[in-house]
Design an enzyme around this catalytic site. Structure first.
Site, PDB file in Angstrom:
ATOM      1  N   ASP A  13       0.816  -1.227   0.000  1.00 58.50           N
ATOM      2  CA  ASP A  13       0.000   0.000   0.000  1.00 58.50           C
ATOM      3  C   ASP A  13       0.847   1.273   0.000  1.00 58.50           C
ATOM      4  OD1 ASP A  13      -2.204  -1.708   0.153  1.00 58.50           O
ATOM      5  OD2 ASP A  13      -2.079  -1.760   2.334  1.00 58.50           O
ATOM      6  N   LYS A  16       1.907   1.885  -5.213  1.00 61.28           N
ATOM      7  CA  LYS A  16       2.480   1.280  -6.432  1.00 61.28           C
ATOM      8  C   LYS A  16       1.591   1.549  -7.633  1.00 61.28           C
ATOM      9  CE  LYS A  16       2.467  -2.735  -4.352  1.00 61.28           C
ATOM     10  NZ  LYS A  16       2.190  -2.356  -2.951  1.00 61.28           N
ATOM     11  N   GLY A  40      -4.518  -4.445  -3.587  1.00 62.83           N
ATOM     12  CA  GLY A  40      -5.535  -3.409  -3.811  1.00 62.83           C
ATOM     13  C   GLY A  40      -4.822  -2.132  -4.166  1.00 62.83           C
ATOM     14  N   HIS A  41      -5.027  -1.670  -5.371  1.00 60.79           N
ATOM     15  CA  HIS A  41      -4.367  -0.442  -5.816  1.00 60.79           C
ATOM     16  C   HIS A  41      -5.432   0.597  -6.113  1.00 60.79           C
ATOM     17  CE1 HIS A  41      -0.996  -3.073  -6.221  1.00 60.79           C
ATOM     18  NE2 HIS A  41      -1.506  -3.734  -7.242  1.00 60.79           N
ATOM     19  N   GLN A 227       1.891  -6.523  -3.259  1.00 65.44           N
ATOM     20  CA  GLN A 227       2.486  -6.620  -1.931  1.00 65.44           C
ATOM     21  C   GLN A 227       3.842  -5.877  -1.887  1.00 65.44           C
ATOM     22  OE1 GLN A 227       1.248  -9.836  -3.417  1.00 65.44           O
ATOM     23  NE2 GLN A 227      -0.599  -8.766  -2.808  1.00 65.44           N
TER      24      GLN A 227
HETATM   25  P1  GDP Z   1      -0.633   0.105  -3.637  1.00 66.44           P
HETATM   26  O1  GDP Z   1      -1.271  -1.134  -3.131  1.00 66.44           O
HETATM   27  O2  GDP Z   1       0.829   0.163  -3.381  1.00 66.44           O
HETATM   28  O3  GDP Z   1      -0.969   0.390  -5.076  1.00 66.44           O
HETATM   29  O4  GDP Z   1      -1.250   1.310  -2.772  1.00 66.44           O
HETATM   30  P2  GDP Z   1      -2.793   1.536  -2.334  1.00 66.44           P
HETATM   31  O5  GDP Z   1      -3.537   2.027  -3.526  1.00 66.44           O
HETATM   32  O6  GDP Z   1      -3.319   0.342  -1.613  1.00 66.44           O
HETATM   33  O7  GDP Z   1      -2.624   2.662  -1.247  1.00 66.44           O
HETATM   34  C1  GDP Z   1      -2.066   3.897  -1.532  1.00 66.44           C
HETATM   35  C2  GDP Z   1      -3.122   5.009  -1.284  1.00 66.44           C
HETATM   36  O8  GDP Z   1      -2.469   6.252  -1.224  1.00 66.44           O
HETATM   37  C3  GDP Z   1      -4.127   5.152  -2.410  1.00 66.44           C
HETATM   38  O9  GDP Z   1      -5.365   5.488  -1.839  1.00 66.44           O
HETATM   39  C4  GDP Z   1      -3.596   6.291  -3.265  1.00 66.44           C
HETATM   40  O10 GDP Z   1      -4.620   7.027  -3.921  1.00 66.44           O
HETATM   41  C5  GDP Z   1      -2.953   7.148  -2.214  1.00 66.44           C
HETATM   42  N1  GDP Z   1      -1.763   7.894  -2.657  1.00 66.44           N
HETATM   43  C6  GDP Z   1      -0.771   7.500  -3.483  1.00 66.44           C
HETATM   44  N2  GDP Z   1       0.193   8.436  -3.555  1.00 66.44           N
HETATM   45  C7  GDP Z   1      -0.200   9.451  -2.722  1.00 66.44           C
HETATM   46  C8  GDP Z   1       0.387  10.692  -2.314  1.00 66.44           C
HETATM   47  O11 GDP Z   1       1.479  11.065  -2.723  1.00 66.44           O
HETATM   48  N3  GDP Z   1      -0.327  11.450  -1.414  1.00 66.44           N
HETATM   49  C9  GDP Z   1      -1.541  11.052  -0.909  1.00 66.44           C
HETATM   50  N4  GDP Z   1      -2.145  11.838  -0.029  1.00 66.44           N
HETATM   51  N5  GDP Z   1      -2.107   9.898  -1.270  1.00 66.44           N
HETATM   52  C10 GDP Z   1      -1.441   9.096  -2.146  1.00 66.44           C
HETATM   53  P1  IMO Z   2      -0.855  -4.356  -2.141  1.00 63.81           P
HETATM   54  O1  IMO Z   2      -0.472  -4.933  -3.478  1.00 63.81           O
HETATM   55  C1  IMO Z   2      -0.911  -4.813   2.212  1.00 63.81           C
HETATM   56  C2  IMO Z   2      -0.980  -8.922   3.757  1.00 63.81           C
HETATM   57  C3  IMO Z   2      -2.224  -9.377   4.482  1.00 63.81           C
HETATM   58  C4  IMO Z   2      -1.611 -10.369   5.470  1.00 63.81           C
HETATM   59  C5  IMO Z   2      -0.506 -11.021   4.650  1.00 63.81           C
HETATM   60  C6  IMO Z   2      -0.881 -12.355   4.024  1.00 63.81           C
HETATM   61  O2  IMO Z   2      -2.151  -3.618  -2.140  1.00 63.81           O
HETATM   62  O3  IMO Z   2       0.280  -3.596  -1.521  1.00 63.81           O
HETATM   63  P2  IMO Z   2      -2.457 -13.033   1.995  1.00 63.81           P
HETATM   64  O4  IMO Z   2      -3.937 -12.825   1.797  1.00 63.81           O
HETATM   65  O5  IMO Z   2      -1.601 -12.431   0.946  1.00 63.81           O
HETATM   66  O6  IMO Z   2      -2.110 -14.467   2.258  1.00 63.81           O
HETATM   67  O7  IMO Z   2      -2.145 -12.250   3.378  1.00 63.81           O
HETATM   68  O8  IMO Z   2      -0.186 -10.085   3.623  1.00 63.81           O
HETATM   69  N1  IMO Z   2      -1.211  -8.384   2.389  1.00 63.81           N
HETATM   70  C7  IMO Z   2      -1.138  -7.082   2.080  1.00 63.81           C
HETATM   71  N2  IMO Z   2      -0.950  -6.003   2.852  1.00 63.81           N
HETATM   72  N3  IMO Z   2      -1.030  -4.670   0.872  1.00 63.81           N
HETATM   73  C8  IMO Z   2      -1.190  -5.757   0.076  1.00 63.81           C
HETATM   74  O9  IMO Z   2      -1.172  -5.687  -1.260  1.00 63.81           O
HETATM   75  C9  IMO Z   2      -1.295  -7.031   0.681  1.00 63.81           C
HETATM   76  N4  IMO Z   2      -1.478  -8.273   0.196  1.00 63.81           N
HETATM   77  C10 IMO Z   2      -1.408  -9.082   1.255  1.00 63.81           C
HETATM   78  O10 IMO Z   2      -2.863  -8.307   5.132  1.00 63.81           O
HETATM   79  O11 IMO Z   2      -0.997  -9.677   6.533  1.00 63.81           O
HETATM   80 MG    MG Z   3      -2.770  -1.730  -1.772  1.00 66.15          MG
END
Ligand code: GDP
Ligand code: IMO
Ligand code: MG
Length: 433
Positions: A13, A16, A40-41, A227
């Protein structure tokens, strides 16, 4: 043209999805090489003057760029119901998904593995991992145990039936005798999987060959991790990890692109730390500062909605990510979230039972005992979301980034100052000229 790998530096999170989306039309292929719909992106884009939010789980983030071919590589585990739900959801919002290519060797998450993921966690009780419950772990376990189901098996009914029968002969014993659940019928699984076969067929290809041909033509290929480094099954905080290789090495095995093709590794580092699920997290905050980060950063899981655990940035983790992934460039995200603090702490090392550790402790027990050693940097109060050059940032925000850069050992090439597509400061190009 070479291949570029993009990984998460911490516990996921980091942003990416946004970073991938940022490279947009400069990238011809975006490949998801590990994980599945545990990811989850969230991507926020401006469309016709309105802010639109997209949440992707299984499809590579490049799907939102019309010129980009999204690829699901052999290292991914696919829940076919989720795949088609996600495709339908995007199509309904006007996103063209017709270019999607899926590896014939990717594994399929069978319905019994979703069940097993959930019942195993319940059975573990206080020793649970805190998985996303999507069947990821059991499906990778099947792959390694050589009784998994691959995409290509859907096109040979006889083979598929043999595999499902073999898997259920064992799993039904486990489900019924250990977990007290009803046994699963072979036909039930066959019907579900075969129900997707014809829709899936035109998307399926030898993705390794597709990518090799693309590279030979001079296309830009981006290999996007799900991840992150500390959730990697080999290099993460085992057993509190996911079941795939989320680090740069996994990009090659999970896509069939050889290491000699990779020219850059971009790691995404959030300006603070978060973690979802169980497991050690040295800089975790349990006070109002942690709540501040959660609220200001909207730190709630994209996949499960769980509140993310929050803490200060940890450069021991950052250095480790640099080493394990061979990072050439960092993208530091969410710097805007740190606005308004008197001081911003950076974890520079750990104290483990009285001994200073500048590198990740080799033993998991030591990591569980690690107490962060902080350096306090002065904060800033100005709104930085409109800054588009490094020089526009307040001096203290610049100093924070420069100190991070020094401690993690690779250059910071871009800085996120908001969730939007354009809310980014570029310092060095992320793609080769
Ligand atoms: P990922 O799993 O690595 O793709 O990241 P996620 O989407 O799960 O979580 C990142 C969150 O941060 C998302 O809700 C993005 O919209 C938000 N985000 C990404 N870059 C920035 C930033 O520079 N500033 C802020 N405030 N939010 C950001
Ligand atoms: P993105 O791509 C954050 C965590 C779960 C749990 C562990 C194992 O959005 O960064 P799993 O269901 O993969 O067997 O769970 O990994 N986990 C993540 N945490 N971002 C993710 O993906 C994750 N994918 C799995 O919360 O601790
Ligand atoms: Mg994510």
């Amino acid at each position: 043209m070479p291949a570029i790998v993009l990984v998460g530096a911490q516990w996921g999170d980091e942003g990416k999805g946004k970073a991938t989306d940022l490279m947009g039309s400069d990238v011809d292929y975006v490949v998801k090489f590990n994980g599945g719909n545990n990811a989850g992106h969230t991507i926020v884009i401006d469309k016709d003057g309105k802010r639109e939010k997209f949440a992707l789980h299984l499809l590579p983030s490049g799907i939102l760029t019309p010129t980009c071919t999204p690829v699901i590589g052999n290292g991914v585990v696919i829940d076919l119901a989720v795949l088609f739900q996600e495709i339908d959801g995007l199509e309904a919002r006007g996103v063209d998904t017709s270019k999607l290519v899926v590896s014939a060797n990717a594994h399929v998450i069978a319905p019994y593995n979703r069940t097993l993921d959930k019942v195993t966690e319940r059975f573990l009780g206080s020793r649970k991992i805190g998985t996303t419950g999507r069947g990821i772990g059991p499906t990778y376990a099947d792959k390694m145990a050589r009784n998994g189901i691959r995409v290509q098996d859907l096109f040979d009914e006889k083979i598929l039936r043999q595999k499902v029968e073999a898997a259920l002969a064992f799993k039904n014993q486990v489900l019924a005798k250990i977990y007290n659940r009803r046994a699963v019928e072979v036909d039930e699984v066959m019907d579900e999987l075969l129900g997707y076969a014809e829709r899936l067929r035109p998307m399926v290809a030898d993705t390794s060959l597709v990518l090799e041909e693309a590279l030979a033509r001079g296309s830009n290929v981006l290999l996007e991790a799900g991840q992150a480094t500390l959730l990697d099954v080999d290099h993460g905080t085992y057993p509190f990890v996911t079941s795939s290789n989320a680090t740069a090495g996994g990009a090659c095995t999970g896509s069939g692109i050889p290491p000699t093709r990779v020219s850059r590794v971009i790691a995404i580092l959030k300006a603070y730390s978060t973690r979802v699920g169980e497991g050690p997290f040295p800089t975790e905050l349990f006070d109002d500062k942690g709540e501040f980060l959660r609220k200001t950063g909207a730190e709630y899981g994209t996949t499960t909605g769980r509140p993310r655990r929050c803490g200060w940035v940890d450069t021991v983790v950052g250095r480790y990510a640099t080493r394990i992934n061979g990072v050439t460039d960092f993208v530091v995200t969410k710097l805007d979230v740190l606005t308004g603090l008197d001081t911003v702490p950076i974890c520079v090392a750990y104290d483990v039972d009285g001994v200073r550790h500048d590198q990740m402790p080799v033993n998991q027990t030591d990591f569980h005992h690690a107490k962060p050693i902080y350096e306090e940097l002065p904060g800033w109060w100005e709104d930085i979301s409109t800054c588009r050059t490094f020089e526009e940032l307040p001096a203290n925000a610049q100093a924070y980034v420069l100190r991070l850069e020094e401690l993690i050992g690779a250059r910071v090439s871009a800085i996120g100052v908001g969730p939007g597509r354009d809310e980014i400061i570029s310092r060095h190009p992320l793609l080769d000229a």
